[in-house]
Enzyme design. Structure first.
Site, short mmCIF file in Angstrom:
data_model
loop_
_atom_site.label_atom_id
_atom_site.label_comp_id
_atom_site.label_asym_id
_atom_site.label_seq_id
_atom_site.Cartn_x
_atom_site.Cartn_y
_atom_site.Cartn_z
N THR A 177 0.85 -1.19 0.00
CA THR A 177 0.00 0.00 0.00
C THR A 177 0.88 1.24 0.00
O THR A 177 1.93 1.27 0.65
CB THR A 177 -0.97 0.05 1.20
OG1 THR A 177 -1.88 -1.01 1.09
CG2 THR A 177 -1.75 1.35 1.28
N ARG A 205 -12.39 -9.11 -2.78
CA ARG A 205 -12.16 -8.55 -1.44
C ARG A 205 -11.79 -7.06 -1.55
O ARG A 205 -11.00 -6.67 -2.40
CB ARG A 205 -11.03 -9.32 -0.76
CG ARG A 205 -10.64 -8.78 0.64
CD ARG A 205 -9.40 -7.94 0.57
NE ARG A 205 -8.90 -7.57 1.91
CZ ARG A 205 -7.98 -6.64 2.12
NH1 ARG A 205 -7.46 -5.98 1.09
NH2 ARG A 205 -7.58 -6.33 3.32
N GLY A 207 -10.29 -3.86 0.71
CA GLY A 207 -9.64 -3.53 1.98
C GLY A 207 -9.98 -2.13 2.44
O GLY A 207 -10.93 -1.50 1.95
N ASP A 208 -9.19 -1.64 3.37
CA ASP A 208 -9.41 -0.32 3.96
C ASP A 208 -9.03 0.83 3.03
O ASP A 208 -9.60 1.92 3.11
CB ASP A 208 -8.55 -0.19 5.22
CG ASP A 208 -7.08 -0.40 4.88
OD1 ASP A 208 -6.73 -1.47 4.34
OD2 ASP A 208 -6.27 0.52 5.13
N THR A 228 -2.30 2.28 6.49
CA THR A 228 -1.81 1.04 5.86
C THR A 228 -1.69 -0.04 6.94
O THR A 228 -1.60 0.26 8.12
CB THR A 228 -0.43 1.27 5.20
OG1 THR A 228 0.09 0.00 4.79
CG2 THR A 228 0.57 1.93 6.13
N GLY A 229 -1.71 -1.28 6.49
CA GLY A 229 -1.58 -2.40 7.42
C GLY A 229 -2.63 -3.45 7.13
O GLY A 229 -3.10 -3.56 5.99
N GLY A 231 -5.88 -4.63 6.51
CA GLY A 231 -7.09 -3.91 6.13
C GLY A 231 -8.29 -4.21 7.00
O GLY A 231 -9.05 -3.30 7.37
N1 ASP Z 1 -4.28 -2.11 3.99
C1 ASP Z 1 -4.08 -2.84 2.76
C2 ASP Z 1 -5.24 -3.77 2.53
O1 ASP Z 1 -5.66 -4.42 3.46
C3 ASP Z 1 -2.80 -3.59 2.74
C4 ASP Z 1 -1.61 -2.90 3.30
O2 ASP Z 1 -1.65 -1.73 3.67
O3 ASP Z 1 -0.58 -3.53 3.38
O4 ASP Z 1 -5.69 -3.88 1.43
#
Ligand code: ASP
Length: 311
Positions: A177, A205, A207-208, A228-229, A231
């Protein structure tokens, strides 16, 4: 003229041999993304233009999980999510499950500026991109050797994983991300985020990163945030808006609000989380609970830096 600031991230998560091996290239990419956005701010451009350009740069850089270099889903396909928000107007745009669009964040901005909607997904988003004459690329453009290797090892591990008490033992994923937050000469803030999502995700799917208030949030009254992280953890905890709400409702400053969210409020949350944030005065901060968060910043006060680990 107020203080100009741009801060970018290239994902928060566990460390890896690949990251260690490519550390100089990662740092160079982050620096160049921050410089790209800063150049726009310095020339009198808006925070929206700066965050879009910085994220475009990272989408085009194959080291990062967004645009070219995106993580692959269970079917080894690329499905990208992105969002952008303008703190001055509180307008936003978002796109999910999009394929073939070279720069998904630019599509998110086009949705914001040229439609009556905020969030468009899948085929509708692709058709709108075509209508806007945005650059499309074949699937092969997006798939890097590294993303494919990650896909192969994730598939193998998940096939071998033992289901225990209904919970998979989830491998600690590398994560990616990219995102940017900025404040321009008029004190307007903006945030943008773009991703290929999590590796080996179920097709469809979301994500956030593409969700306004979670992946990106911007409000001139408080701040601009990109997260980020993991999701699913970020969605559950409404990450980006939370920072703004803590500032607005509790009167905490930017640094205190980010610190409170990650270190206090969500200290027991099971998952990697990272946020970058700026306020209209040009103050900036970042916070993460993971082993690393790729990041770089530049301000008109001459502050400039790049970091990956907790240094
Ligand atoms: N947050 C992102 C997701 O879940 C992935 C990431 O930030 O590494 O799609």
């Amino acid at each position: 003229m107020g203080k100009l600031t741009i801060l970018v991230h290239g994902g928060a998560g566990p460390d890896s041999a690949f990251i260690k091996k490519n550390i100089d290239s990662y740092k160079q990419g982050l620096r160049e993304a921050a410089d790209t956005g800063y150049g726009i701010l310095e020339a009198g451009g808006t925070a929206m233009d700066a965050v879009e350009a910085a994220v475009n740069y990272l989408e085009d850089n194959p080291l990062f999980n967004s645009g070219r270099g995106s993580a692959l889903n269970e079917k080894a396909e690329v499905e990208m999510d992105a969002s952008i928000m303008d703190g001055k107007t509180m307008k936003s745009g978002a796109v999910a499950i999009v394929k073939n669009v070279k720069n998904p964040v630019t599509l998110a901005r086009a949705i914001m500026e040229k439609t009556k909607h905020i969030y468009i997904g899948d085929m509708g988003a692709l058709e709108f991109a075509q209508k806007m004459h945005l650059r499309l690329m074949p699937e092969a453009y997006f798939i890097t050797d590294h993303a494919y290797e990650q896909y192969l090892s994730a598939t193998e591990e998940e096939a071998n994983s033992i289901e225990q008490a209904g919970e998979y033992q989830v491998r600690r994923k590398e994560h990616g991300t990219v995102g940017a937050v900025a404040v321009d000469k008029d004190g307007n803030v903006a945030a943008a985020t773009s991703t290929g999502g999590t590796e080996n995700k179920v097709p469809g799917r979301i994500g956030d990163s593409s969700i306004i208030g979670i992946g990106s949030y911007a409000n001139n009254k408080t701040c601009a945030v990109s997260s980020t992280g993991d999701g699913e953890v970020l969605i559950r905890n409404v990450a980006a808006f939370h920072v703004s709400a803590i500032m607005q409702y509790k009167g905490l400053n930017l640094k205190e609000a980010c610190n409170y969210l990650i270190k206090e409020e969500l200290k027991d949350a099971q998952g990697d989380m990272g946020i970058i944030a700026v306020d209209p005065e040009g103050n900036f901060t970042f916070e993460f609970n993971s082993e690393r968060m790729h990041r770089a910043w530049r301000t008109s006060d001459g502050e400039q830096g790049v970091g990956i680990y907790k240094e």
